[in-house]
Design a protein around this motif. Structure first.
Motif, PDB file in Angstrom:
ATOM      1  N   LEU A 173       5.414   8.372  24.865  1.00 15.20           N
ATOM      2  CA  LEU A 173       5.881   7.365  23.905  1.00 15.20           C
ATOM      3  C   LEU A 173       6.206   6.029  24.567  1.00 15.20           C
ATOM      4  N   GLY A 174       6.421   6.057  25.861  1.00 16.43           N
ATOM      5  CA  GLY A 174       6.562   4.815  26.618  1.00 16.43           C
ATOM      6  C   GLY A 174       7.970   4.261  26.697  1.00 16.43           C
ATOM      7  N   GLN A 175       8.031   2.982  27.017  1.00 17.13           N
ATOM      8  CA  GLN A 175       9.296   2.305  27.344  1.00 17.13           C
ATOM      9  C   GLN A 175      10.272   2.273  26.168  1.00 17.13           C
ATOM     10  N   LYS A 176       9.731   2.231  24.951  1.00 14.25           N
ATOM     11  CA  LYS A 176      10.576   2.121  23.752  1.00 14.25           C
ATOM     12  C   LYS A 176      11.514   3.324  23.609  1.00 14.25           C
ATOM     13  N   TYR A 177      11.065   4.473  24.098  1.00 12.48           N
ATOM     14  CA  TYR A 177      11.849   5.716  23.932  1.00 12.48           C
ATOM     15  C   TYR A 177      12.456   6.175  25.258  1.00 12.48           C
ATOM     16  N   ARG A 178      12.847   5.222  26.099  1.00 14.28           N
ATOM     17  CA  ARG A 178      13.402   5.590  27.409  1.00 14.28           C
ATOM     18  C   ARG A 178      14.760   6.282  27.278  1.00 14.28           C
ATOM     19  N   VAL A 179      15.517   5.960  26.202  1.00 13.68           N
ATOM     20  CA  VAL A 179      16.825   6.611  25.973  1.00 13.68           C
ATOM     21  C   VAL A 179      16.605   8.093  25.692  1.00 13.68           C
ATOM     22  N   ALA A 180      15.583   8.388  24.863  1.00 10.71           N
ATOM     23  CA  ALA A 180      15.245   9.785  24.537  1.00 10.71           C
ATOM     24  C   ALA A 180      14.861  10.543  25.796  1.00 10.71           C
ATOM     25  N   LEU A 181      14.123   9.866  26.692  1.00 10.18           N
ATOM     26  CA  LEU A 181      13.693  10.499  27.941  1.00 10.18           C
ATOM     27  C   LEU A 181      14.888  10.787  28.837  1.00 10.18           C
ATOM     28  N   ARG A 182      15.843   9.854  28.850  1.00  9.78           N
ATOM     29  CA  ARG A 182      17.027  10.061  29.683  1.00  9.78           C
ATOM     30  C   ARG A 182      17.870  11.226  29.154  1.00  9.78           C
ATOM     31  N   ILE A 183      17.949  11.344  27.825  1.00  9.99           N
ATOM     32  CA  ILE A 183      18.682  12.466  27.213  1.00  9.99           C
ATOM     33  C   ILE A 183      17.981  13.778  27.544  1.00  9.99           C
ATOM     34  N   ALA A 184      16.635  13.777  27.450  1.00 15.56           N
ATOM     35  CA  ALA A 184      15.854  14.996  27.713  1.00 15.56           C
ATOM     36  C   ALA A 184      15.982  15.463  29.151  1.00 15.56           C
ATOM     37  N   LYS A 185      16.254  14.529  30.073  1.00 15.65           N
ATOM     38  CA  LYS A 185      16.395  14.900  31.481  1.00 15.65           C
ATOM     39  C   LYS A 185      17.837  15.268  31.850  1.00 15.65           C
ATOM     40  N   ASP A 186      18.690  15.372  30.843  1.00 18.22           N
ATOM     41  CA  ASP A 186      20.095  15.764  31.047  1.00 18.22           C
ATOM     42  C   ASP A 186      20.160  17.129  31.735  1.00 18.22           C
ATOM     43  N   PRO A 187      21.022  17.320  32.742  1.00 20.82           N
ATOM     44  CA  PRO A 187      21.097  18.632  33.414  1.00 20.82           C
ATOM     45  C   PRO A 187      21.570  19.773  32.517  1.00 20.82           C
ATOM     46  N   ARG A 188      22.220  19.456  31.395  1.00 12.79           N
ATOM     47  CA  ARG A 188      22.666  20.510  30.467  1.00 12.79           C
ATOM     48  C   ARG A 188      21.481  21.122  29.714  1.00 12.79           C
ATOM     49  N   PHE A 189      20.354  20.415  29.698  1.00 15.78           N
ATOM     50  CA  PHE A 189      19.152  20.907  29.018  1.00 15.78           C
ATOM     51  C   PHE A 189      18.418  21.889  29.917  1.00 15.78           C
ATOM     52  N   GLU A 190      17.980  22.997  29.333  1.00  9.78           N
ATOM     53  CA  GLU A 190      17.209  23.979  30.100  1.00  9.78           C
ATOM     54  C   GLU A 190      15.729  23.636  29.952  1.00  9.78           C
ATOM     55  N   ARG A 191      15.012  23.595  31.067  1.00 10.54           N
ATOM     56  CA  ARG A 191      13.584  23.228  31.034  1.00 10.54           C
ATOM     57  C   ARG A 191      12.729  24.491  30.999  1.00 10.54           C
ATOM     58  N   LEU A 192      11.818  24.568  30.015  1.00  7.39           N
ATOM     59  CA  LEU A 192      10.936  25.733  29.888  1.00  7.39           C
ATOM     60  C   LEU A 192       9.516  25.338  30.285  1.00  7.39           C
ATOM     61  N   PRO A 193       8.925  26.008  31.289  1.00 10.39           N
ATOM     62  CA  PRO A 193       7.563  25.642  31.697  1.00 10.39           C
ATOM     63  C   PRO A 193       6.510  26.129  30.702  1.00 10.39           C
ATOM     64  N   CYS A 194       5.434  25.349  30.557  1.00  6.99           N
ATOM     65  CA  CYS A 194       4.325  25.722  29.668  1.00  6.99           C
ATOM     66  C   CYS A 194       3.100  26.062  30.506  1.00  6.99           C
ATOM     67  N   MET A 195       2.384  27.110  30.107  1.00 13.14           N
ATOM     68  CA  MET A 195       1.201  27.549  30.859  1.00 13.14           C
ATOM     69  C   MET A 195      -0.118  27.153  30.177  1.00 13.14           C
ATOM     70  N   HIS A 196      -0.035  26.598  28.973  1.00 19.83           N
ATOM     71  CA  HIS A 196      -1.271  26.310  28.230  1.00 19.83           C
ATOM     72  C   HIS A 196      -1.769  24.896  28.494  1.00 19.83           C
ATOM     73  N   LYS A 197      -2.982  24.600  27.990  1.00 13.38           N
ATOM     74  CA  LYS A 197      -3.577  23.273  28.172  1.00 13.38           C
ATOM     75  C   LYS A 197      -3.040  22.329  27.105  1.00 13.38           C
ATOM     76  N   GLY A 198      -3.077  21.034  27.405  1.00  8.57           N
ATOM     77  CA  GLY A 198      -2.688  20.017  26.424  1.00  8.57           C
ATOM     78  C   GLY A 198      -1.189  19.895  26.250  1.00  8.57           C
ATOM     79  N   THR A 199      -0.784  18.880  25.475  1.00  7.05           N
ATOM     80  CA  THR A 199       0.652  18.666  25.253  1.00  7.05           C
ATOM     81  C   THR A 199       0.977  18.612  23.766  1.00  7.05           C
ATOM     82  N   TYR A 200       0.309  19.456  22.959  1.00  9.50           N
ATOM     83  CA  TYR A 200       0.641  19.463  21.529  1.00  9.50           C
ATOM     84  C   TYR A 200       1.832  20.391  21.329  1.00  9.50           C
ATOM     85  N   ALA A 201       3.008  19.770  21.159  1.00  9.01           N
ATOM     86  CA  ALA A 201       4.261  20.523  21.180  1.00  9.01           C
ATOM     87  C   ALA A 201       4.431  21.464  19.989  1.00  9.01           C
TER      88      ALA A 201
END
Length: 198
Positions: free
Chosen positions: A113-141
């Motif tokens: 989404l780029g620079q406009k959504y940098r706040v969302a990116l910073r929230i998503a990188k919060d250490p309280r968030f658990e990161r789940l790895p994906c094994m499939h192709k593409g990024t269609y969430a």
């Protein structure tokens, strides 16, 4: 008096003789289909999808605190618009500890989404968030989240997307968290858990 004009026939196709026609040579003629008679004593096989044992009651019994909540891209963006702190608002909604989970696909979507959504990116990188790895192709969430909750019934899905909500409602035992009236709300959750519905 001039000649009468003959109307030309457009797209007049040549009539073909059917391969089953009696006038055709025996060798060229197509064989008549013989219907197989069904054996009434034969066992009919039918595949019935088996529901997991945690859905023995009307609701999912695997759900319990701490709640693991799969977060969608638009949920983070709408939370920022509504000025809601994600983790705190989730706890206020469910009255229990909540662990927001974010998949690689959702992370990729936010990064795209780029620079406009940098706040969302910073929230998503919060250490309280658990990161789940994906094994499939593409990024269609959307497909990724649907596939994940179909396999593992231990998640609550947080989304504002109508289409994704419609898809998840078809999967039994997966509650949906959404934003309404500047607060988080939850649907398809037993009344014993979570905030009261309004």
């Amino acid at each position: 008096q001039g000649k009468q004009k003959k109307a030309r026939k457009y797209a007049a196709a040549k009539r073909m003789i059917s391969l089953r026609d009696q006038r055709l040579n025996e060798k060229i003629r197509a064989k008549a289909r013989v219907k197989k008679k069904e054996d009434p004593s034969a066992i009919k096989e039918r595949e019935v999808p088996q529901h997991p044992s945690c859905l023995f009651f009307q609701y999912n019994t695997q759900l319990g605190p701490p709640y693991h909540i799969l977060v969608d891209t638009n949920f983070i963006n709408f939370s920022i618009k509504a000025k809601l702190d994600l983790v705190q608002s989730m706890m206020d909604c469910l009255y229990a500890k909540c662990i927001p989970c974010i998949t690689d696909c959702v992370m990729g979507e936010i990064e795209k989404l780029g620079q406009k959504y940098r706040v969302a990116l910073r929230i998503a990188k919060d250490p309280r968030f658990e990161r789940l790895p994906c094994m499939h192709k593409g990024t269609y969430a959307d497909d990724c989240l649907v596939q994940r909750v179909t396999q593992h019934k231990c998640y609550i899905v947080a989304t504002v997307d109508k289409e994704l909500k419609r898809r998840i409602r078809k999967i039994p035992g997966v509650p949906i968290m959404y934003i309404s009236r500047h607060r988080y709300n939850i649907e398809r959750m037993p009344d014993d858990y979570g905030a009261p519905r309004f």
